[in-house]
Design a protein around this motif. Structure first.
Motif, PDB file in Angstrom:
ATOM      1  N   ILE A 153      -3.811 -54.276 -10.442  1.00 43.83           N
ATOM      2  CA  ILE A 153      -3.769 -55.566 -11.135  1.00 43.83           C
ATOM      3  C   ILE A 153      -4.668 -56.591 -10.434  1.00 43.83           C
ATOM      4  N   GLY A 154      -4.708 -56.519  -9.083  1.00 44.42           N
ATOM      5  CA  GLY A 154      -5.606 -57.396  -8.340  1.00 44.42           C
ATOM      6  C   GLY A 154      -7.058 -57.142  -8.707  1.00 44.42           C
ATOM      7  N   TRP A 155      -7.388 -55.862  -8.893  1.00 43.88           N
ATOM      8  CA  TRP A 155      -8.752 -55.515  -9.318  1.00 43.88           C
ATOM      9  C   TRP A 155      -9.081 -56.165 -10.657  1.00 43.88           C
ATOM     10  N   SER A 156      -8.148 -56.126 -11.614  1.00 42.79           N
ATOM     11  CA  SER A 156      -8.416 -56.704 -12.933  1.00 42.79           C
ATOM     12  C   SER A 156      -8.623 -58.216 -12.849  1.00 42.79           C
ATOM     13  N   LEU A 157      -7.820 -58.892 -12.014  1.00 41.60           N
ATOM     14  CA  LEU A 157      -7.991 -60.333 -11.828  1.00 41.60           C
ATOM     15  C   LEU A 157      -9.358 -60.657 -11.217  1.00 41.60           C
ATOM     16  N   LEU A 158      -9.768 -59.821 -10.254  1.00 41.50           N
ATOM     17  CA  LEU A 158     -11.041 -60.068  -9.581  1.00 41.50           C
ATOM     18  C   LEU A 158     -12.234 -59.754 -10.478  1.00 41.50           C
ATOM     19  N   VAL A 159     -12.078 -58.787 -11.382  1.00 44.66           N
ATOM     20  CA  VAL A 159     -13.141 -58.506 -12.348  1.00 44.66           C
ATOM     21  C   VAL A 159     -13.357 -59.718 -13.245  1.00 44.66           C
ATOM     22  N   VAL A 160     -12.248 -60.265 -13.784  1.00 42.55           N
ATOM     23  CA  VAL A 160     -12.353 -61.452 -14.631  1.00 42.55           C
ATOM     24  C   VAL A 160     -12.924 -62.621 -13.822  1.00 42.55           C
ATOM     25  N   GLY A 161     -12.470 -62.747 -12.562  1.00 41.95           N
ATOM     26  CA  GLY A 161     -13.000 -63.807 -11.699  1.00 41.95           C
ATOM     27  C   GLY A 161     -14.494 -63.660 -11.456  1.00 41.95           C
ATOM     28  N   ALA A 162     -14.940 -62.413 -11.282  1.00 41.28           N
ATOM     29  CA  ALA A 162     -16.367 -62.169 -11.044  1.00 41.28           C
ATOM     30  C   ALA A 162     -17.206 -62.548 -12.257  1.00 41.28           C
ATOM     31  N   THR A 163     -16.709 -62.235 -13.464  1.00 40.38           N
ATOM     32  CA  THR A 163     -17.469 -62.598 -14.671  1.00 40.38           C
ATOM     33  C   THR A 163     -17.482 -64.122 -14.857  1.00 40.38           C
ATOM     34  N   TYR A 164     -16.374 -64.783 -14.484  1.00 43.25           N
ATOM     35  CA  TYR A 164     -16.350 -66.247 -14.572  1.00 43.25           C
ATOM     36  C   TYR A 164     -17.384 -66.854 -13.623  1.00 43.25           C
ATOM     37  N   VAL A 165     -17.419 -66.348 -12.388  1.00 43.00           N
ATOM     38  CA  VAL A 165     -18.409 -66.834 -11.408  1.00 43.00           C
ATOM     39  C   VAL A 165     -19.824 -66.567 -11.916  1.00 43.00           C
ATOM     40  N   LEU A 166     -20.035 -65.384 -12.508  1.00 43.92           N
ATOM     41  CA  LEU A 166     -21.365 -65.043 -13.037  1.00 43.92           C
ATOM     42  C   LEU A 166     -21.770 -66.009 -14.149  1.00 43.92           C
ATOM     43  N   GLY A 167     -20.814 -66.373 -15.010  1.00 44.81           N
ATOM     44  CA  GLY A 167     -21.107 -67.328 -16.071  1.00 44.81           C
ATOM     45  C   GLY A 167     -21.472 -68.693 -15.526  1.00 44.81           C
TER      46      GLY A 167
ATOM     47  N   TRP B  31     -24.745 -70.954  -2.065  1.00 42.94           N
ATOM     48  CA  TRP B  31     -23.344 -70.997  -2.458  1.00 42.94           C
ATOM     49  C   TRP B  31     -23.053 -70.029  -3.603  1.00 42.94           C
ATOM     50  N   ALA B  32     -23.974 -69.903  -4.526  1.00 43.34           N
ATOM     51  CA  ALA B  32     -23.808 -68.955  -5.642  1.00 43.34           C
ATOM     52  C   ALA B  32     -23.774 -67.521  -5.124  1.00 43.34           C
ATOM     53  N   MET B  33     -24.683 -67.216  -4.202  1.00 44.62           N
ATOM     54  CA  MET B  33     -24.701 -65.869  -3.622  1.00 44.62           C
ATOM     55  C   MET B  33     -23.416 -65.597  -2.848  1.00 44.62           C
ATOM     56  N   PHE B  34     -22.951 -66.594  -2.105  1.00 47.15           N
ATOM     57  CA  PHE B  34     -21.732 -66.432  -1.311  1.00 47.15           C
ATOM     58  C   PHE B  34     -20.532 -66.174  -2.219  1.00 47.15           C
ATOM     59  N   ALA B  35     -20.411 -66.912  -3.318  1.00 42.47           N
ATOM     60  CA  ALA B  35     -19.296 -66.731  -4.244  1.00 42.47           C
ATOM     61  C   ALA B  35     -19.312 -65.329  -4.858  1.00 42.47           C
ATOM     62  N   LEU B  36     -20.476 -64.859  -5.246  1.00 47.75           N
ATOM     63  CA  LEU B  36     -20.583 -63.510  -5.827  1.00 47.75           C
ATOM     64  C   LEU B  36     -20.226 -62.436  -4.804  1.00 47.75           C
ATOM     65  N   CYS B  37     -20.665 -62.636  -3.546  1.00 44.92           N
ATOM     66  CA  CYS B  37     -20.377 -61.643  -2.500  1.00 44.92           C
ATOM     67  C   CYS B  37     -18.882 -61.597  -2.174  1.00 44.92           C
ATOM     68  N   VAL B  38     -18.235 -62.771  -2.099  1.00 41.70           N
ATOM     69  CA  VAL B  38     -16.807 -62.815  -1.785  1.00 41.70           C
ATOM     70  C   VAL B  38     -16.002 -62.078  -2.848  1.00 41.70           C
ATOM     71  N   VAL B  39     -16.300 -62.353  -4.104  1.00 47.02           N
ATOM     72  CA  VAL B  39     -15.581 -61.688  -5.191  1.00 47.02           C
ATOM     73  C   VAL B  39     -15.812 -60.174  -5.147  1.00 47.02           C
ATOM     74  N   ALA B  40     -17.041 -59.751  -4.847  1.00 49.34           N
ATOM     75  CA  ALA B  40     -17.350 -58.325  -4.780  1.00 49.34           C
ATOM     76  C   ALA B  40     -16.587 -57.631  -3.649  1.00 49.34           C
ATOM     77  N   VAL B  41     -16.517 -58.283  -2.485  1.00 50.14           N
ATOM     78  CA  VAL B  41     -15.804 -57.706  -1.333  1.00 50.14           C
ATOM     79  C   VAL B  41     -14.315 -57.578  -1.639  1.00 50.14           C
ATOM     80  N   LEU B  42     -13.731 -58.619  -2.209  1.00 50.63           N
ATOM     81  CA  LEU B  42     -12.309 -58.581  -2.544  1.00 50.63           C
ATOM     82  C   LEU B  42     -12.028 -57.511  -3.601  1.00 50.63           C
ATOM     83  N   ARG B  43     -12.933 -57.375  -4.543  1.00 48.91           N
ATOM     84  CA  ARG B  43     -12.754 -56.342  -5.570  1.00 48.91           C
ATOM     85  C   ARG B  43     -12.802 -54.957  -4.945  1.00 48.91           C
ATOM     86  N   GLY B  44     -13.717 -54.746  -4.005  1.00 49.53           N
ATOM     87  CA  GLY B  44     -13.782 -53.460  -3.315  1.00 49.53           C
ATOM     88  C   GLY B  44     -12.520 -53.172  -2.524  1.00 49.53           C
TER      89      GLY B  44
END
Length: 341
Positions: free
Chosen positions: A56-70, A92-105
Motif C-alpha cells: 500500500i505504501g508503494w501505491s501511495l508513493l507511485v501516486v506521489g511520484a506522478t504528482y511531483v512529476l506533474g 529542488w525538483a531533482m531532489f523531490a523526484l529522487c526522494v520519492v524514487a528511493v522511498l518507493r524502492g
C-alpha cells in the motif's frame, strides 16, 4: 490434502491441517480463496501485515511520484521554455523526484521480503503437518489413497496452495493504487477520472470472469498430476515385477496416456490464460490513448495544465504492468484453492 486430514488419528498437528487446509467449502472460487488466505495469514500475521504495508505504501508513493512529476512539468519544464528557471529550482525538483524514487524502492523491498517470509513459513508449516499425518495415519488410509497422490499432496499441492501469497500484497497495493489514482485524477480533472471509472471496473469484471472460468480446468490439472505421480511410483516401486512379467510396454502406455491427459487439461488452462493476459495488458494502454485524446482537448481549452495531463498519463502507465501481477494472482487463486482441498 484434506483427505489426509479426515483420515488421520488425532495429534497436536491436526489443528494446523484442520484449520488451514480443510476444504474451504462450496461457493465461488474467490470466496474460497479469501478463506484460504485468512488461514495462511494466521500463521504469519506480522510478516503479512508488513508486506501489506509495503504494497500500500508503494501505491501511495507511485501516486506521489506522478504528482511531483506533474508539478515539475508545470513549474520547471514549461517555464524553462518561456522565461527560464533558476538552478536552485531545478535542484529542488531533482531532489523531490529522487526522494520519492528511493522511498518507493524501499517499499518494494519491504513488500517482497516479508511476502517471501509469509510464503516460505507457511510452506514449512504445511510440509511438517502433512508429513506428520502421513506417518501416523492408519494403514487403511494408505490402501484407500495411491502413494503417488500422497506424494503429490506433500510436495506439489503445498507449493501450489501457497502460490498466491507472494503476489497478494502487490495485488492489494494495485487495488489501492487504482483508488488513490482515481482520487488524484478527480483532483486534476474530472474528465480524466471518467476514463478511469470506465477502465477500472472493466478490469475487475474481466478478472472475476477469468477466475470463475479457470477454476474447473485447474482442478482437473491437479487431479491428473496426482494420477501421473501414482503411475510413476507404482512402476518404479514394482520395477522387478514389471520386468519379470514383460509389462514394460503396458506401463509405458499407461504413463503416456496419463501424461497426455495432463497435457490436455493444461492446454485448456493455457488457452484461457492466453485470452485473459493480452486483455489485461491491452486495456490500460487503450485507456492511455483515450486519456491522451481527452487530455489534449482539455489542455487546448485551458481547463487543464500540461502537468496535470502528464500526471494522469504517468498514472495510467504505472497501472499497465501491475495489472499483469493482479492477473497472475487471479491465475494462481483457483489452483491454490484446489491444491489446498
Amino acid at each position: 490434502m484434506n483427505t489426509i486430514a479426515h483420515t488421520t488419528e488425532s495429534a497436536p498437528e491436526d489443528e494446523f491441517v484442520d484449520e488451514r487446509v480443510a476444504d474451504p467449502g462450496e461457493g465461488s472460487t474467490t470466496r474460497d480463496g479469501l478463506a484460504l488466505v485468512s488461514r495462511f495469514v494466521k500463521v504469519q500475521p506480522r510478516s503479512f501485515v508488513l508486506s501489506l504495508i509495503g504494497g500500500i505504501g508503494w501505491s501511495l508513493l507511485v501516486v506521489g511520484a506522478t504528482y511531483v512529476l506533474g508539478r515539475v512539468t508545470d513549474q520547471v519544464i514549461t517555464p524553462a521554455f518561456d522565461i527560464g528557471v533558476g538552478g536552485s529550482t531545478v535542484l529542488w525538483a531533482m531532489f523531490a523526484l529522487c526522494v520519492v524514487a528511493v522511498l518507493r524502492g524501499a517499499s518494494v523491498a519491504i513488500r517482497r521480503w516479508y511476502g517471501s517470509v509469509t510464503e516460505t513459513v507457511n510452506q514449512a508449516e504445511l510440509r511438517r503437518a502433512v508429513s506428520h499425518h502421513l506417518l501416523v495415519m492408519p494403514f487403511a488410509s494408505y490402501r484407500r489413497h495411491q502413494t503417488g497422490q500422497l506424494l503429490a499432496n506433500a510436495d506439489v499441492d503445498i507449493t501450489t496452495a501457497t502460490r498466491l501469497l507472494m503476489p497478494l500484497p502487490f495485488s492489494i497495493g494495485v487495488i489501492s493504487l487504482a483508488a488513490f489514482s482515481l482520487i488524484s485524477l478527480l483532483m486534476a480533472d474530472p474528465f480524466f477520472a471518467l476514463v478511469a471509472l470506465v477502465l477500472f471496473p472493466l478490469l475487475a469484471l474481466l478478472s472475476r470472469y477469468y477466475t470463475n472460468r479457470v477454476s474447473g480446468p485447474a482442478a482437473l490439472v491437479q487431479e491428473r498430476l496426482g494420477v501421473v505421480s501414482s503411475i510413476a511410483h507404482e512402476s518404479f516401486d514394482g520395477a522387478l515385477t514389471v520386468k519379470t512379467l514383460g509389462r514394460q510396454s503396458h506401463e509405458s502406455e499407461r504413463f503416456a496416456a496419463a501424461a497426455d491427459r495432463v497435457r490436455t487439461e493444461r492446454l485448456v488452462v493455457a488457452r484461457l490464460t492466453s485470452y485473459f493476459e493480452p486483455l489485461i495488458q491491452m486495456l490500460p494502454n487503450l485507456g492511455m490513448i483515450v486519456l491522451l485524446l481527452v487530455g489534449a482537448w482539455r489542455v487546448d481549452s485551458g481547463a487543464s495544465t500540461p502537468g496535470e495531463l502528464v500526471q494522469a498519463v504517468a498514472l495510467f502507465g504505472w497501472l499497465a504492468f501491475p495489472m499483469r501481477i493482479v492477473g497472475f494472482m487471479f491465475e494462481s487463486l483457483p489452483m491454490s484453492v484446489v491444491s489446498a482441498r
